[in-house]
Design a protein around this motif. Structure first.
Motif, PDB file in Angstrom:
ATOM      1  N   UNK A 144       0.764  -1.233  -0.030  1.00 34.45           N
ATOM      2  CA  UNK A 144       0.070  -0.003  -0.029  1.00 34.45           C
ATOM      3  C   UNK A 144       0.911   1.107  -0.013  1.00 34.45           C
ATOM      4  N   UNK A 145       0.032   2.337  -0.344  1.00 35.54           N
ATOM      5  CA  UNK A 145       0.830   3.552  -0.212  1.00 35.54           C
ATOM      6  C   UNK A 145       1.491   4.182   0.856  1.00 35.54           C
ATOM      7  N   UNK A 146       0.899   3.635   2.057  1.00 34.17           N
ATOM      8  CA  UNK A 146       1.537   4.095   3.471  1.00 34.17           C
ATOM      9  C   UNK A 146       2.739   3.303   3.681  1.00 34.17           C
ATOM     10  N   UNK A 147       2.799   2.069   3.225  1.00 33.48           N
ATOM     11  CA  UNK A 147       4.151   1.338   3.511  1.00 33.48           C
ATOM     12  C   UNK A 147       5.079   1.587   2.549  1.00 33.48           C
ATOM     13  N   UNK A 148       4.809   2.203   1.286  1.00 37.51           N
ATOM     14  CA  UNK A 148       5.842   2.550   0.411  1.00 37.51           C
ATOM     15  C   UNK A 148       6.364   3.912   0.752  1.00 37.51           C
ATOM     16  N   UNK A 149       5.453   4.772   1.504  1.00 36.08           N
ATOM     17  CA  UNK A 149       5.952   6.242   1.849  1.00 36.08           C
ATOM     18  C   UNK A 149       6.796   5.746   3.174  1.00 36.08           C
ATOM     19  N   UNK A 150       6.503   5.046   4.014  1.00 39.08           N
ATOM     20  CA  UNK A 150       7.338   4.663   5.162  1.00 39.08           C
ATOM     21  C   UNK A 150       8.746   4.156   4.747  1.00 39.08           C
ATOM     22  N   UNK A 151       8.865   3.372   3.738  1.00 40.29           N
ATOM     23  CA  UNK A 151      10.109   2.693   3.369  1.00 40.29           C
ATOM     24  C   UNK A 151      10.976   3.813   2.684  1.00 40.29           C
ATOM     25  N   UNK A 152      10.388   4.847   1.877  1.00 41.78           N
ATOM     26  CA  UNK A 152      11.111   5.856   1.548  1.00 41.78           C
ATOM     27  C   UNK A 152      11.441   6.957   2.413  1.00 41.78           C
ATOM     28  N   UNK A 153      10.794   6.958   3.516  1.00 35.28           N
ATOM     29  CA  UNK A 153      11.299   7.848   4.502  1.00 35.28           C
ATOM     30  C   UNK A 153      12.360   7.380   5.318  1.00 35.28           C
ATOM     31  N   UNK A 154      12.369   6.195   5.741  1.00 39.65           N
ATOM     32  CA  UNK A 154      13.346   5.578   6.417  1.00 39.65           C
ATOM     33  C   UNK A 154      14.760   5.333   5.356  1.00 39.65           C
ATOM     34  N   UNK A 155      14.515   5.195   4.017  1.00 33.89           N
ATOM     35  CA  UNK A 155      15.652   5.350   3.044  1.00 33.89           C
ATOM     36  C   UNK A 155      16.286   6.704   3.062  1.00 33.89           C
ATOM     37  N   UNK A 156      15.411   7.581   3.257  1.00 31.46           N
ATOM     38  CA  UNK A 156      16.050   9.197   3.068  1.00 31.46           C
ATOM     39  C   UNK A 156      16.655   9.553   4.528  1.00 31.46           C
ATOM     40  N   UNK A 157      16.200   8.904   5.383  1.00 35.48           N
ATOM     41  CA  UNK A 157      17.089   9.049   6.755  1.00 35.48           C
ATOM     42  C   UNK A 157      18.479   8.529   6.783  1.00 35.48           C
ATOM     43  N   UNK A 158      18.585   7.354   6.217  1.00 33.43           N
ATOM     44  CA  UNK A 158      20.057   6.515   6.287  1.00 33.43           C
ATOM     45  C   UNK A 158      20.755   7.277   5.100  1.00 33.43           C
ATOM     46  N   UNK A 159      20.212   7.533   3.932  1.00 32.67           N
ATOM     47  CA  UNK A 159      20.800   8.072   2.725  1.00 32.67           C
ATOM     48  C   UNK A 159      20.400   9.255   2.281  1.00 32.67           C
ATOM     49  N   UNK A 160      20.857  10.279   3.009  1.00 30.80           N
ATOM     50  CA  UNK A 160      20.592  11.858   3.134  1.00 30.80           C
ATOM     51  C   UNK A 160      20.450  12.497   1.541  1.00 30.80           C
ATOM     52  N   UNK A 161      21.238  12.034   0.914  1.00 32.18           N
ATOM     53  CA  UNK A 161      21.275  12.801  -0.562  1.00 32.18           C
ATOM     54  C   UNK A 161      20.648  11.950  -1.587  1.00 32.18           C
TER      55      UNK A 161
END
Length: 275
Positions: free
Chosen positions: A64-81
């Motif tokens: 779902x869209x919420x799960x996809x958004x959570x994965x992206x948010x966590x990804x951005x936290x670890x890989x800031x650029x």
């Protein structure tokens, strides 16, 4: 070894099969990087051409869209650029007289009409006497990606051979036997088409072995069996699309070339499919 700040492209898959295919597309694989204890994602890191890529998959059984958004948010936290995020996976083609979409083809989202490239077909509101009004859509991709889409479309019309078949052949050459069995392009003769209103017999392997072949729609062979790239709107949703007539209506009303969900597999009629 690249640092966490050297990765600029995020790639999200919904299914483990899509994750396995994504890994095969890497030109080079990198070692894993330390990540925050608050980041539950599991990553595959690597390089495609000159771009350092982070690949992650949605949690098993969670779509779902919420799960996809959570994965992206966590990804951005670890890989800031990270600058660009791509949702790449399996979708069901919506072939028509204008768009000859076959099994194994690629649909790339492109802004069309009032939509930015992706239409969420299950999001909207019911209006009295006016039916269902869809309001869900994503913003169009960044400007630099839009210029690349235009460039790729021009390349498709040029005299040079499209690079996609060559890339797929090279990747399959280094794949395992199991990967080749899973991901190699099926024989074009298995690409059969049923009318939208035909009700398929449900089988675990989603094959059409027991379906009525007398109901097949005539499906002429293309001049080339190489996969083609189509550019236009992709319909996406949190619900699995299992109604061929509904899908065709969406394609007609919104010029959608492919319909999927965040766990994307179309199993109903008018889907070019194996079996």
């Amino acid at each position: 070894m690249p640092s966490k700040r050297d990765y600029t492209v995020g790639w999200v898959a919904a299914l483990h099969e899509e994750l396995a295919a994504a890994r095969l597309m890497l030109d080079e694989t990198h070692p894993t990087q330390p990540q925050s204890s608050r980041d539950p994602n599991a990553y595959t890191l690597g390089r495609i051409f000159s771009y350092n890529v982070v690949i992650a998959c949605l949690p098993a059984g969670n779509y779902g869209t919420n799960e996809a958004a959570a994965v992206v948010s966590n990804m951005k936290a670890t890989f800031p650029n990270l600058e660009y995020f791509l949702m790449v996976g399996i979708g069901g083609g919506a072939p028509s007289a204008a768009h000859d979409i076959r099994l194994g083809d690629v649909v790339a989202s492109k802004p069309t009409g009032q939509y930015g490239g992706v239409v969420q077909y299950d999001f909207g509101k019911a209006l009295a006497g006016k039916g269902f009004h869809r309001t869900g859509m994503l913003n169009q991709p960044p400007y630099c990606l839009l210029t690349r889409i235009t460039y790729l479309q021009a390349e498709d019309m040029g005299p040079r051979t499209h690079c996609l078949p060559a890339v797929l052949k090279e990747r399959m050459g280094r794949a395992t036997d199991r990967q080749r069995k899973t991901f190699e392009r099926p024989d074009p003769v298995t690409d059969i088409l049923f009318p939208a209103e035909y009700i398929h017999l449900e089988e675990r392997n989603h094959s059409c072995a027991r379906c009525d072949k007398e109901q097949l729609v005539e499906w002429s062979q293309r001049a080339s069996s190489d996969p083609q790239v189509h550019y236009g709107l992709i319909g996406s949703a949190n619900q699995l699309m299992r109604d061929g007539i509904l899908r065709d209506n969406l394609a007609k009303n919104h010029a959608i070339l492919s319909a999927s969900r965040w766990r994307p597999l179309l199993t109903q009629s008018r889907l070019p499919r194996k079996g």
